[in-house]
Design a protein around this motif. Structure first.
Motif, PDB file in Angstrom:
ATOM      1  N   ILE A  15       0.828  -1.210   0.000  1.00  0.00           N
ATOM      2  CA  ILE A  15       0.000   0.000   0.000  1.00  0.00           C
ATOM      3  C   ILE A  15       0.862   1.259   0.000  1.00  0.00           C
ATOM      4  O   ILE A  15       0.420   2.325  -0.441  1.00  0.00           O
ATOM      5  CB  ILE A  15      -0.977  -0.027   1.208  1.00  0.00           C
TER       6      ILE A  15
ATOM      7  N   GLN B  18      -7.753  17.867  -5.235  1.00  0.00           N
ATOM      8  CA  GLN B  18      -8.651  17.647  -4.100  1.00  0.00           C
ATOM      9  C   GLN B  18      -7.990  18.056  -2.782  1.00  0.00           C
ATOM     10  O   GLN B  18      -8.629  18.638  -1.912  1.00  0.00           O
ATOM     11  CB  GLN B  18      -9.057  16.168  -4.029  1.00  0.00           C
TER      12      GLN B  18
ATOM     13  N   ASP C  41      -3.927  11.044   2.349  1.00  0.00           N
ATOM     14  CA  ASP C  41      -5.274  11.000   2.934  1.00  0.00           C
ATOM     15  C   ASP C  41      -6.349  11.003   1.848  1.00  0.00           C
ATOM     16  O   ASP C  41      -7.351  10.289   1.956  1.00  0.00           O
ATOM     17  CB  ASP C  41      -5.491  12.190   3.877  1.00  0.00           C
TER      18      ASP C  41
ATOM     19  N   ASN D  94      -6.226   7.553   0.083  1.00  0.00           N
ATOM     20  CA  ASN D  94      -6.814   6.486   0.895  1.00  0.00           C
ATOM     21  C   ASN D  94      -8.305   6.676   1.158  1.00  0.00           C
ATOM     22  O   ASN D  94      -8.949   5.828   1.757  1.00  0.00           O
ATOM     23  CB  ASN D  94      -6.043   6.316   2.204  1.00  0.00           C
ATOM     24  N   SER D  95      -8.844   7.809   0.713  1.00  0.00           N
ATOM     25  CA  SER D  95     -10.294   8.004   0.730  1.00  0.00           C
ATOM     26  C   SER D  95     -10.903   7.690  -0.629  1.00  0.00           C
ATOM     27  O   SER D  95     -12.113   7.818  -0.826  1.00  0.00           O
ATOM     28  CB  SER D  95     -10.639   9.444   1.110  1.00  0.00           C
ATOM     29  N   PHE D  96     -10.062   7.319  -1.599  1.00  0.00           N
ATOM     30  CA  PHE D  96     -10.519   7.114  -2.972  1.00  0.00           C
ATOM     31  C   PHE D  96     -10.207   5.695  -3.449  1.00  0.00           C
ATOM     32  O   PHE D  96     -11.071   4.983  -3.929  1.00  0.00           O
ATOM     33  CB  PHE D  96      -9.836   8.140  -3.885  1.00  0.00           C
ATOM     34  N   ASN D  97      -8.948   5.301  -3.304  1.00  0.00           N
ATOM     35  CA  ASN D  97      -8.501   3.998  -3.799  1.00  0.00           C
ATOM     36  C   ASN D  97      -7.158   3.738  -3.142  1.00  0.00           C
ATOM     37  O   ASN D  97      -6.160   4.350  -3.504  1.00  0.00           O
ATOM     38  CB  ASN D  97      -8.367   4.061  -5.327  1.00  0.00           C
TER      39      ASN D  97
ATOM     40  N   TYR E 146      -5.056   1.392  -3.233  1.00  0.00           N
ATOM     41  CA  TYR E 146      -3.994   0.685  -3.971  1.00  0.00           C
ATOM     42  C   TYR E 146      -3.990   1.054  -5.462  1.00  0.00           C
ATOM     43  O   TYR E 146      -4.224   0.182  -6.300  1.00  0.00           O
ATOM     44  CB  TYR E 146      -4.198  -0.829  -3.878  1.00  0.00           C
TER      45      TYR E 146
ATOM     46  N   LEU F 128     -10.490  18.923   4.173  1.00  0.00           N
ATOM     47  CA  LEU F 128      -9.599  17.777   4.376  1.00  0.00           C
ATOM     48  C   LEU F 128      -9.672  17.202   5.790  1.00  0.00           C
ATOM     49  O   LEU F 128      -9.553  15.990   5.993  1.00  0.00           O
ATOM     50  CB  LEU F 128      -8.156  18.144   4.021  1.00  0.00           C
TER      51      LEU F 128
ATOM     52  N   LEU G  65     -12.070  14.278   6.396  1.00  0.00           N
ATOM     53  CA  LEU G  65     -11.844  12.955   5.815  1.00  0.00           C
ATOM     54  C   LEU G  65     -11.356  11.966   6.871  1.00  0.00           C
ATOM     55  O   LEU G  65     -10.529  12.312   7.712  1.00  0.00           O
ATOM     56  CB  LEU G  65     -10.793  13.022   4.697  1.00  0.00           C
ATOM     57  N   THR G  66     -11.902  10.757   6.826  1.00  0.00           N
ATOM     58  CA  THR G  66     -11.306   9.673   7.610  1.00  0.00           C
ATOM     59  C   THR G  66     -11.018   8.560   6.620  1.00  0.00           C
ATOM     60  O   THR G  66     -11.905   7.777   6.296  1.00  0.00           O
ATOM     61  CB  THR G  66     -12.268   9.138   8.692  1.00  0.00           C
ATOM     62  N   PRO G  67      -9.784   8.526   6.116  1.00  0.00           N
ATOM     63  CA  PRO G  67      -9.453   7.576   5.055  1.00  0.00           C
ATOM     64  C   PRO G  67      -9.774   6.140   5.458  1.00  0.00           C
ATOM     65  O   PRO G  67      -9.804   5.798   6.646  1.00  0.00           O
ATOM     66  CB  PRO G  67      -7.941   7.760   4.881  1.00  0.00           C
ATOM     67  N   TYR G  68     -10.022   5.322   4.463  1.00  0.00           N
ATOM     68  CA  TYR G  68     -10.295   3.897   4.677  1.00  0.00           C
ATOM     69  C   TYR G  68      -9.051   3.221   5.257  1.00  0.00           C
ATOM     70  O   TYR G  68      -7.930   3.542   4.883  1.00  0.00           O
ATOM     71  CB  TYR G  68     -10.658   3.248   3.345  1.00  0.00           C
TER      72      TYR G  68
ATOM     73  N   SER H 126      -7.100  -0.102   5.414  1.00  0.00           N
ATOM     74  CA  SER H 126      -6.956  -1.411   4.793  1.00  0.00           C
ATOM     75  C   SER H 126      -6.430  -2.414   5.815  1.00  0.00           C
ATOM     76  O   SER H 126      -5.890  -2.029   6.852  1.00  0.00           O
ATOM     77  CB  SER H 126      -5.966  -1.332   3.629  1.00  0.00           C
TER      78      SER H 126
ATOM     79  N   ASP I  99     -12.523  -0.618  -5.787  1.00  0.00           N
ATOM     80  CA  ASP I  99     -12.568   0.628  -5.005  1.00  0.00           C
ATOM     81  C   ASP I  99     -12.635   1.846  -5.924  1.00  0.00           C
ATOM     82  O   ASP I  99     -13.422   2.765  -5.701  1.00  0.00           O
ATOM     83  CB  ASP I  99     -11.348   0.739  -4.084  1.00  0.00           C
ATOM     84  N   GLU I 100     -11.795   1.862  -6.965  1.00  0.00           N
ATOM     85  CA  GLU I 100     -11.855   2.992  -7.887  1.00  0.00           C
ATOM     86  C   GLU I 100     -13.176   3.003  -8.654  1.00  0.00           C
ATOM     87  O   GLU I 100     -13.785   4.063  -8.856  1.00  0.00           O
ATOM     88  CB  GLU I 100     -10.680   2.988  -8.875  1.00  0.00           C
TER      89      GLU I 100
ATOM     90  N   ALA J 164     -15.698   4.489  -6.516  1.00  0.00           N
ATOM     91  CA  ALA J 164     -15.510   5.942  -6.399  1.00  0.00           C
ATOM     92  C   ALA J 164     -16.092   6.666  -7.615  1.00  0.00           C
ATOM     93  O   ALA J 164     -16.736   7.710  -7.485  1.00  0.00           O
ATOM     94  CB  ALA J 164     -14.018   6.269  -6.249  1.00  0.00           C
TER      95      ALA J 164
ATOM     96  N   PHE K 151     -19.910   6.604  -7.279  1.00  0.00           N
ATOM     97  CA  PHE K 151     -20.408   7.596  -6.321  1.00  0.00           C
ATOM     98  C   PHE K 151     -20.478   8.976  -6.982  1.00  0.00           C
ATOM     99  O   PHE K 151     -21.444   9.713  -6.802  1.00  0.00           O
ATOM    100  CB  PHE K 151     -19.510   7.641  -5.077  1.00  0.00           C
TER     101      PHE K 151
ATOM    102  N   PHE L 263     -15.827   1.323   3.221  1.00  0.00           N
ATOM    103  CA  PHE L 263     -15.334   2.370   2.311  1.00  0.00           C
ATOM    104  C   PHE L 263     -16.479   3.275   1.843  1.00  0.00           C
ATOM    105  O   PHE L 263     -16.264   4.430   1.487  1.00  0.00           O
ATOM    106  CB  PHE L 263     -14.628   1.747   1.103  1.00  0.00           C
TER     107      PHE L 263
ATOM    108  N   VAL M 268     -16.729   6.592   3.415  1.00  0.00           N
ATOM    109  CA  VAL M 268     -15.504   7.363   3.113  1.00  0.00           C
ATOM    110  C   VAL M 268     -15.679   8.129   1.801  1.00  0.00           C
ATOM    111  O   VAL M 268     -15.351   9.318   1.701  1.00  0.00           O
ATOM    112  CB  VAL M 268     -14.270   6.426   3.054  1.00  0.00           C
ATOM    113  N   TYR M 269     -16.223   7.457   0.780  1.00  0.00           N
ATOM    114  CA  TYR M 269     -16.493   8.158  -0.484  1.00  0.00           C
ATOM    115  C   TYR M 269     -17.459   9.314  -0.257  1.00  0.00           C
ATOM    116  O   TYR M 269     -17.322  10.385  -0.852  1.00  0.00           O
ATOM    117  CB  TYR M 269     -17.130   7.226  -1.523  1.00  0.00           C
TER     118      TYR M 269
ATOM    119  N   LEU N 116     -15.591  12.178   1.026  1.00  0.00           N
ATOM    120  CA  LEU N 116     -14.687  12.736   0.011  1.00  0.00           C
ATOM    121  C   LEU N 116     -15.453  13.563  -1.018  1.00  0.00           C
ATOM    122  O   LEU N 116     -15.000  14.620  -1.445  1.00  0.00           O
ATOM    123  CB  LEU N 116     -13.919  11.596  -0.677  1.00  0.00           C
ATOM    124  N   PHE N 117     -16.617  13.081  -1.418  1.00  0.00           N
ATOM    125  CA  PHE N 117     -17.348  13.743  -2.502  1.00  0.00           C
ATOM    126  C   PHE N 117     -18.534  14.573  -2.006  1.00  0.00           C
ATOM    127  O   PHE N 117     -19.368  14.987  -2.810  1.00  0.00           O
ATOM    128  CB  PHE N 117     -17.835  12.703  -3.516  1.00  0.00           C
TER     129      PHE N 117
END
Lengths: 353, 353
Positions: A60, A95, A234, A237-240, A242, B9, B12-15, B17, B87-88, B91, B94, B113, B116-117, B120-121
């Motif tokens: 990651i 972003q 950040d 990791n809120s989008f994808n 990997y 920003l 945000l609480t990133p995913y 993994s 994941d992408e 996104a 969404f 996740f 989280v999206y 973000l959006f």
């Protein structure tokens, strides 16, 4: 769009990539790819990574790649962000830094993806003009902005700003992020990565798609202060989590480790560019001075769009942008010497026909 | 964050993994990867694509992959979207469908996740409850919503909704997109792709990371009405035109062409799951019925978090979620028979110690 789509979708105008027609074989001088393949070392690294471990998620943190890049540029690993091509890296940066109350600033002629991101992410932007010779006049960049983006060298012009000019811009723009997009920096320019310690608002974006001959691998980078990089992580990791697969990490890492092949090929492309520029001038083109792997040129009589179409007919793809100020220029990627001889020979025939 | 970052920003609480610790070698039962490697055919396809053409941009349409998927599911190519992992793909969905004036609906226990999206959006969402047995009660899904997302089978529960239930949900939700996330569908469930012609608001998302043993390659898919797919393409081309590299296109395409290996391995994982579930029950676990490659289980006495930590100490990684309603469950990916014997043996020692 239909009733199921998001309300803002009609406002999007997606980026138009260089065409990839399949009807015949073309000499492809339209998307600034390298004419030289990645080295055997890079291909071997990829093949070695194509093993049973592909069942596992990639690292990651893309550690191996960040190590190679950090070592190459003598920065720390936490100064390096890695993403899926510089387009994705730019999208994360928009972003992370540019959703602000004040508009960001873009030159009127620059990489045409920037306003696309602004529409996608509802970011306000303002356009400032380049000079008559397509150069940046620092005094024309509005102060007190929400961010500034400069492609250096610029695309599609090819014009390069030296390190002193970049530093002057940074000295005048201290309150928001200054993003320098160095997609084409390796063809004769000097990277401004050396300034990231001094300017905490400087983000430098690069790609392996051009000078490192790996457009097919989708790897982009950002270098900057560790706090900026963390903000990018950040968003990522809120989008994808990997975006880089295990093969891309291995291949791009090997490409940064292989200085010799890289320097040989960029030098060769620079020589071919200079030779081609001279030849185009002999054919009555005005050629914008370039530090990239492409040339923007205007014939003194022949309309650019017709030239583009005529070359396509003759099996050579170049790029034509139907945009204000540059709609009588064509952009020609630098291929092999053989490609460029074919181009100039064909141009000679077209122009004399 | 610092003064240079976007205003939102901090929200945000990133995913998070599954962990990838490097301090020692672990039996990895924490990220639902396949215990079996991709087939030789897949690895050969990737190695063959690792050639000089990597200097060129990938096929922007990922034609080869879409052909394989379309043929596999008997749909048209314009019913297929391909992106960098599911994941992408999620996104993009969404952005394409859920930025609406009404909130989207998510179950209270589902893939973490999704919210989280939303952050973000800037997408509004509402949480509806699963039943006491973690099942969907169709009557509890609010009507007149801005969209609905159901993971089927659900994660991290593993519970599967049959095709009739999915169709009932579609009949009740006709005015916004119903997204069925089928990341785990191949371990005993039936895909609802057969319904896309009948329901123009159905989007089915899949991945090659689980049943197709290619988590390291980053390929996800969406299948739906061609208008939905076009909206996804528009968002993608406003973000990153080439999220799939040439190697990923080649490898994932080969994986869909290789039915035999796929069926053999998914069948084996199903058998191992059932055997492991029985064994866990013998060890006084309550095991949620699963049609995935993982089991969610709760011991009648031993706290889940302690179990997770104790197993990690013993070289076995499983997943623990400190979330309401499921914070006394663990999620265990299905590995090889050998992996699972090691797990149950170790559990036996821990529980009897």
């Amino acid at each position: 769009m239909n009733k199921y789509t998001s309300d803002y979708l009609d406002t999007l105008t997606p980026y138009t990539s260089g065409e990839q027609p399949k009807d015949r074989s073309y000499i492809k001088l339209n998307t600034n790819e390298s004419p030289y393949p990645p080295s055997d070392g890079v291909l071997t690294a990829i093949k070695e990574a194509a093993d049973g471990d592909l069942r596992l998620y990639p690292d990651i943190k893309a550690t191996k790649l960040k190590e190679s890049v950090a070592s190459y540029y003598s920065v720390n690993m936490d100064n390096v962000f890695a993403g899926n091509g510089s387009d994705e890296v730019l999208a994360y940066a928009f972003q992370a830094f540019f959703k602000k109350s004040r508009p960001i600033q873009l030159p009127d002629i620059t990489y045409s993806f920037y306003p696309v991101y602004c529409r996608l992410f509802s970011i306000e932007y303002n356009i400032f003009p380049l000079t008559d010779t397509f150069e940046i006049d620092i005094d024309l960049i509005p102060d007190n902005n929400g961010g500034l983006i400069i492609a250096n060298p610029n695309a599609p012009t090819g014009i390069y700003l030296d390190l002193d000019s970049i530093e002057k811009i940074l000295q005048k723009n201290t309150e928001s992020v200054v993003l320098i997009d160095e997609a084409y920096i390796d063809f004769g320019g000097q990277t401004c990565i050396s300034l990231i310690d001094k300017y905490p608002n400087l983000l430098v974006v690069q790609t392996v798609s051009k000078s490192r001959a790996l457009a097919g691998l989708r790897v982009g980078l950002a270098m900057g202060n560790s706090e900026l990089i963390q903000a990018m992580e950040d968003v990522k990791n809120s989008f994808n989590a990997y975006p880089l697969d295990s093969l891309a990490i291995a291949g791009a890492s090997a490409a940064f480790d292989d200085k010799e092949n890289f320097e040989k090929n960029t030098q060769k492309i620079i020589e071919t560019r200079e030779r081609t520029a001279e030849k185009l001038k002999e054919l009555s083109f005005f050629v914008v001075p370039s530090k990239t792997n492409f040339l923007m040129a205007q014939h003194k009589e022949y309309p650019a769009k017709d030239l583009y179409l005529k070359l396509k007919e003759n099996g050579i793809l170049i790029r034509y942008f139907d945009l204000p100020r540059i709609n009588n220029f064509v952009r020609i990627s630098i291929g092999t010497d053989e490609d460029m001889n074919m181009l100039t020979d064909t141009l000679e025939t077209i122009l004399n026909g």
